[in-house]
Design a protein around this motif. Structure first.
Motif, PDB file in Angstrom:
ATOM      1  N   PHE A 107       0.835  -1.204   0.000  1.00  0.00           N
ATOM      2  CA  PHE A 107       0.000   0.000   0.000  1.00  0.00           C
ATOM      3  C   PHE A 107       0.874   1.261   0.000  1.00  0.00           C
ATOM      4  O   PHE A 107       0.483   2.284  -0.571  1.00  0.00           O
ATOM      5  CB  PHE A 107      -0.957   0.005   1.201  1.00  0.00           C
ATOM      6  CG  PHE A 107      -2.080   0.986   1.036  1.00  0.00           C
ATOM      7  CD1 PHE A 107      -3.055   0.774   0.071  1.00  0.00           C
ATOM      8  CD2 PHE A 107      -2.158   2.137   1.797  1.00  0.00           C
ATOM      9  CE1 PHE A 107      -4.092   1.694  -0.121  1.00  0.00           C
ATOM     10  CE2 PHE A 107      -3.184   3.055   1.615  1.00  0.00           C
ATOM     11  CZ  PHE A 107      -4.152   2.836   0.653  1.00  0.00           C
ATOM     12  N   PHE A 130       1.587   1.922  -3.536  1.00  0.00           N
ATOM     13  CA  PHE A 130       0.390   2.490  -4.161  1.00  0.00           C
ATOM     14  C   PHE A 130       0.273   3.986  -3.863  1.00  0.00           C
ATOM     15  O   PHE A 130       0.083   4.806  -4.759  1.00  0.00           O
ATOM     16  CB  PHE A 130      -0.839   1.726  -3.648  1.00  0.00           C
ATOM     17  CG  PHE A 130      -2.160   2.312  -4.074  1.00  0.00           C
ATOM     18  CD1 PHE A 130      -2.652   2.087  -5.351  1.00  0.00           C
ATOM     19  CD2 PHE A 130      -2.910   3.082  -3.195  1.00  0.00           C
ATOM     20  CE1 PHE A 130      -3.875   2.627  -5.749  1.00  0.00           C
ATOM     21  CE2 PHE A 130      -4.129   3.623  -3.577  1.00  0.00           C
ATOM     22  CZ  PHE A 130      -4.612   3.400  -4.859  1.00  0.00           C
ATOM     23  N   LEU A 156      -4.260  -6.246  -2.544  1.00  0.00           N
ATOM     24  CA  LEU A 156      -3.330  -5.117  -2.444  1.00  0.00           C
ATOM     25  C   LEU A 156      -2.361  -5.108  -3.618  1.00  0.00           C
ATOM     26  O   LEU A 156      -1.979  -4.046  -4.115  1.00  0.00           O
ATOM     27  CB  LEU A 156      -2.583  -5.171  -1.108  1.00  0.00           C
ATOM     28  CG  LEU A 156      -3.461  -4.793   0.087  1.00  0.00           C
ATOM     29  CD1 LEU A 156      -2.866  -5.300   1.389  1.00  0.00           C
ATOM     30  CD2 LEU A 156      -3.650  -3.274   0.165  1.00  0.00           C
ATOM     31  N   GLN A 203      -4.309  -3.705  -6.498  1.00  0.00           N
ATOM     32  CA  GLN A 203      -4.439  -2.255  -6.350  1.00  0.00           C
ATOM     33  C   GLN A 203      -3.136  -1.528  -6.710  1.00  0.00           C
ATOM     34  O   GLN A 203      -3.175  -0.446  -7.291  1.00  0.00           O
ATOM     35  CB  GLN A 203      -4.819  -1.971  -4.890  1.00  0.00           C
ATOM     36  CG  GLN A 203      -5.281  -0.569  -4.613  1.00  0.00           C
ATOM     37  CD  GLN A 203      -6.048  -0.501  -3.297  1.00  0.00           C
ATOM     38  OE1 GLN A 203      -5.755  -1.229  -2.363  1.00  0.00           O
ATOM     39  NE2 GLN A 203      -7.034   0.360  -3.238  1.00  0.00           N
ATOM     40  N   THR A 227      -9.118  10.225  -5.434  1.00  0.00           N
ATOM     41  CA  THR A 227      -9.169   9.268  -6.548  1.00  0.00           C
ATOM     42  C   THR A 227     -10.541   9.270  -7.203  1.00  0.00           C
ATOM     43  O   THR A 227     -10.684   8.836  -8.342  1.00  0.00           O
ATOM     44  CB  THR A 227      -8.856   7.832  -6.081  1.00  0.00           C
ATOM     45  OG1 THR A 227      -9.826   7.418  -5.113  1.00  0.00           O
ATOM     46  CG2 THR A 227      -7.465   7.730  -5.484  1.00  0.00           C
ATOM     47  N   TYR A 285     -10.810   4.569  -5.449  1.00  0.00           N
ATOM     48  CA  TYR A 285      -9.696   3.671  -5.773  1.00  0.00           C
ATOM     49  C   TYR A 285      -8.699   3.506  -4.628  1.00  0.00           C
ATOM     50  O   TYR A 285      -7.757   2.737  -4.761  1.00  0.00           O
ATOM     51  CB  TYR A 285      -8.938   4.193  -7.000  1.00  0.00           C
ATOM     52  CG  TYR A 285      -9.777   4.257  -8.258  1.00  0.00           C
ATOM     53  CD1 TYR A 285      -9.960   3.114  -9.033  1.00  0.00           C
ATOM     54  CD2 TYR A 285     -10.388   5.429  -8.655  1.00  0.00           C
ATOM     55  CE1 TYR A 285     -10.732   3.151 -10.178  1.00  0.00           C
ATOM     56  CE2 TYR A 285     -11.174   5.487  -9.800  1.00  0.00           C
ATOM     57  CZ  TYR A 285     -11.342   4.339 -10.556  1.00  0.00           C
ATOM     58  OH  TYR A 285     -12.112   4.380 -11.691  1.00  0.00           O
ATOM     59  N   ASP A 286      -8.868   4.239  -3.527  1.00  0.00           N
ATOM     60  CA  ASP A 286      -7.784   4.225  -2.532  1.00  0.00           C
ATOM     61  C   ASP A 286      -8.190   3.665  -1.170  1.00  0.00           C
ATOM     62  O   ASP A 286      -7.589   4.010  -0.155  1.00  0.00           O
ATOM     63  CB  ASP A 286      -7.168   5.620  -2.383  1.00  0.00           C
ATOM     64  CG  ASP A 286      -8.156   6.642  -1.837  1.00  0.00           C
ATOM     65  OD1 ASP A 286      -9.367   6.347  -1.827  1.00  0.00           O
ATOM     66  OD2 ASP A 286      -7.711   7.727  -1.423  1.00  0.00           O
ATOM     67  N   ILE A 287      -9.197   2.796  -1.130  1.00  0.00           N
ATOM     68  CA  ILE A 287      -9.465   2.068   0.104  1.00  0.00           C
ATOM     69  C   ILE A 287      -8.543   0.836   0.105  1.00  0.00           C
ATOM     70  O   ILE A 287      -8.592   0.043  -0.838  1.00  0.00           O
ATOM     71  CB  ILE A 287     -10.948   1.627   0.170  1.00  0.00           C
ATOM     72  CG1 ILE A 287     -11.896   2.827   0.020  1.00  0.00           C
ATOM     73  CG2 ILE A 287     -11.235   0.874   1.465  1.00  0.00           C
ATOM     74  CD1 ILE A 287     -11.787   3.870   1.103  1.00  0.00           C
ATOM     75  N   PRO A 288      -7.717   0.683   1.136  1.00  0.00           N
ATOM     76  CA  PRO A 288      -6.716  -0.398   1.099  1.00  0.00           C
ATOM     77  C   PRO A 288      -7.346  -1.786   0.937  1.00  0.00           C
ATOM     78  O   PRO A 288      -8.214  -2.168   1.723  1.00  0.00           O
ATOM     79  CB  PRO A 288      -6.029  -0.276   2.465  1.00  0.00           C
ATOM     80  CG  PRO A 288      -6.267   1.135   2.901  1.00  0.00           C
ATOM     81  CD  PRO A 288      -7.609   1.508   2.354  1.00  0.00           C
ATOM     82  N   GLY A 289      -6.911  -2.494  -0.088  1.00  0.00           N
ATOM     83  CA  GLY A 289      -7.415  -3.835  -0.326  1.00  0.00           C
ATOM     84  C   GLY A 289      -8.654  -3.873  -1.203  1.00  0.00           C
ATOM     85  O   GLY A 289      -9.165  -4.947  -1.499  1.00  0.00           O
ATOM     86  N   ILE A 290      -9.149  -2.705  -1.616  1.00  0.00           N
ATOM     87  CA  ILE A 290     -10.301  -2.656  -2.525  1.00  0.00           C
ATOM     88  C   ILE A 290      -9.865  -1.810  -3.720  1.00  0.00           C
ATOM     89  O   ILE A 290      -9.834  -0.578  -3.643  1.00  0.00           O
ATOM     90  CB  ILE A 290     -11.537  -2.036  -1.832  1.00  0.00           C
ATOM     91  CG1 ILE A 290     -11.885  -2.814  -0.550  1.00  0.00           C
ATOM     92  CG2 ILE A 290     -12.726  -2.005  -2.787  1.00  0.00           C
ATOM     93  CD1 ILE A 290     -13.056  -2.250   0.243  1.00  0.00           C
ATOM     94  N   ALA A 291      -9.515  -2.480  -4.806  1.00  0.00           N
ATOM     95  CA  ALA A 291      -8.929  -1.765  -5.942  1.00  0.00           C
ATOM     96  C   ALA A 291      -9.904  -0.734  -6.499  1.00  0.00           C
ATOM     97  O   ALA A 291      -9.495   0.335  -6.932  1.00  0.00           O
ATOM     98  CB  ALA A 291      -8.501  -2.761  -7.025  1.00  0.00           C
TER      99      ALA A 291
END
Lengths: 356, 356
Positions: free
Chosen positions: A17, A20, A69, A72, A343, B52-58
């Motif tokens: 992350f 990212f 992850l 992402q 985003t 797009y930037d919730i960790p683990g949810i692309a």
């Protein structure tokens, strides 16, 4: 020598992350992990265990989270061709040396000789570098026929046909290795003799694996030796035998051709404790607003850091990685506007994510 | 009077996750929101926009994220029967009053008369309480035939058959209301006359909605009046007409039976600015390690707070809610052991999650 903006040490969930968030901010980064696969503890220690406290994911396994992850972070993991490994992901490397450059920034070197030059570093090393647990016999380090599980694949090419192979351990990893060797399709490639060496006559493994190995033990395909290795005879870089102390107080000599050490992984903070960052009870002490360590330009995020109120939870590591990335972006580009982009709405972020 | 451990103000993403974390720690909580639905801005402002930037949810939409967080919080949202609303979720309530109790803890009261007594409060109110934007004519507040969108459903029972209904606004919400009224299945329930009042002859709406309303305008089903309401005639609690200033500088009187104000939502910090918490540029100033405000026992998490390094991102709010919950747990139960439990391994957490 790779020249880049940032190096992320650790490709676990928080390191991925971090990559990212750096990508969203337009910061080029390389990422390094000692393990042979990205995902850190999630993949190495609890791939199939459910996790319930990742925000917005009611339940997922460790492996699923790591996979999400990775997906992402894909926009910031360039590959040479479809399906090829990412050019900026370096697996199986332990970062051993760090030098501050007189002109600013840092140089890093790994145990495999990879060299990187960068302006900022993000230590996302979790509980440390996961290294195979050994047998506490330093002399084994000099023997070429002692194999740890992070080495080249077990089966190709098979070096142990007609040999006596001893596997040390009593968990999933050791039992899986016994089965893999004993059940090779080509009988000529199976070891002539297979011994499982464990400190007691009871395994800590998946019940299915356990049952299968017990059947092989009964049929004589594998011999179980119960005891602790207390000594080793090594000549000309070759381990000839182990001295094993049994529960009955008797020792025996176990002659062998190859020793496979399969005793699980143990995290070691390792070389990074020597880099001069202030530590607090084996954690890197950081600012709670920037997550920068006592060395300007080196951030520490996730389980490896500590600050007032710290909880060692993945979701906290994601926050830390995000604020650290923003702090680094401001220090790398002090003249750039630092207003927050979303985003959901920002065309610049959409472009960086490869959406437009 | 509801008596509980904790009250969470705001049922947006961060408030929902706050409820979840409190639940994991065994802290009973009620949650309140002014909107008619849980999910906050994610549902009210960008239900269909990708994040797009919730960790683990692309990628997910605002509505999907809110739904996931609701699902995750379910173990801590008890219902009387399957499918019934959660007993501890209070929608359509604006918290108006807060009193510190002399014996410790707080009392809260909402605009609908709900009263709660609790030991700790978590303000997760985002940009503030989302209130319908008005027409800046205070006299309208006294009229019973002026309707804001947070009120009872538009169509049942239909109060406007044979009436002249004016809808104010030019966005999705206003145009949707025009269509809903004009296209009611029973022609007898459609308004006799329908006017859309907007400050210019151009809408800021979904192109499909825009096109459909333009067709109705051409066919005479709806009349567009372009201008700014500058005055209103109210008699006996009834709005009789609006004075509308056109772009040509001329004013006209617009007689009507009902006025529907559909001008979107605007966040207002509202009453909580009066509670005595230290503010910093309209944000609640909090500690970066506990997220407690200047009033002990009142925490502020998510977009409403500020501290050094603050970024107004959802993932940061999740972290803040988590550390605030742990800090509150330690203060509520100072003698309880505070070692961190993991959802992956802890039987106690599995029990609280309803898994065993």
């Amino acid at each position: 020598m790779i020249d880049t903006d940032a190096v992320v040490i650790g490709a676990g969930p928080v390191g991925l992350f971090q990559l990212f968030q750096l990508g969203l901010l337009g910061i080029k980064a390389e990422i390094i992990d000692v393990l042979p696969e990205a995902g850190g503890q999630c993949v190495a220690l609890y791939p199939d265990k459910p996790i319930y406290d990742i925000p917005g994911i009611a339940v997922c396994t460790g492996r699923e989270l790591a996979q999400q992850l990775l997906t992402q972070a894909q926009p910031f993991m360039p590959t040479d061709r479809f399906g090829a490994p990412a050019r900026n992901l370096h697996l199986g490397h332990l970062v051993t040396e760090l030098t501050a450059r007189s002109e600013g920034g840092f140089e890093l070197r790994t145990d495999k000789g990879l060299q990187l030059r960068c302006r900022v570093i993000f230590v996302a090393a979790g509980a440390g570098a996961f290294m195979p647990r050994g047998l506490n016999l330093p002399v084994l380090d000099t023997a070429s026929n002692v194999h740890y599980h992070l080495e080249a694949p077990l089966l190709s090419p098979p070096p142990w046909a007609d040999q006596h192979v001893v596997i040390s351990g009593g968990g999933d990893e050791a039992l899986s290795a016994v089965l893999a060797l004993a059940e090779q399709p080509d009988p000529n490639q199976r070891p002539a003799k297979l011994t499982l060496l464990h400190r007691r006559d009871q395994f800590q493994a998946d019940p299915t694996l356990d049952a299968r190995v017990r059947i092989m033990q009964t049929s004589g395909q594998v011999t179980l030796v119960v005891g602790m290795p207390t000594g080793a005879e090594v000549s000309d870089g070759h381990l000839d035998s182990l001295t094993v102390l049994g529960a009955d107080g008797q020792t025996q000599s176990l002659e062998l051709d190859h020793l496979l050490i399969r005793q699980g992984l143990s995290p070691k903070l390792g070389p990074l404790t020597q880099w001069g960052m202030a530590l607090d009870r084996k954690q890197v002490a950081v600012s709670a607003s920037s997550f920068e360590s006592s060395i300007a330009g080196i951030y520490a995020v996730g389980d490896i850091n500590t600050y007032p109120g710290k909880k060692r939870l993945l979701l906290c590591g994601f926050h830390e990685a995000t604020l650290a990335a923003h702090h680094a972006a401001a220090s790398l580009n002090p003249d750039a506007p630092q207003h927050l982009l979303y985003t959901t709405t920002s065309p610049l972020l959409h472009q960086r994510l490869g959406l437009i």
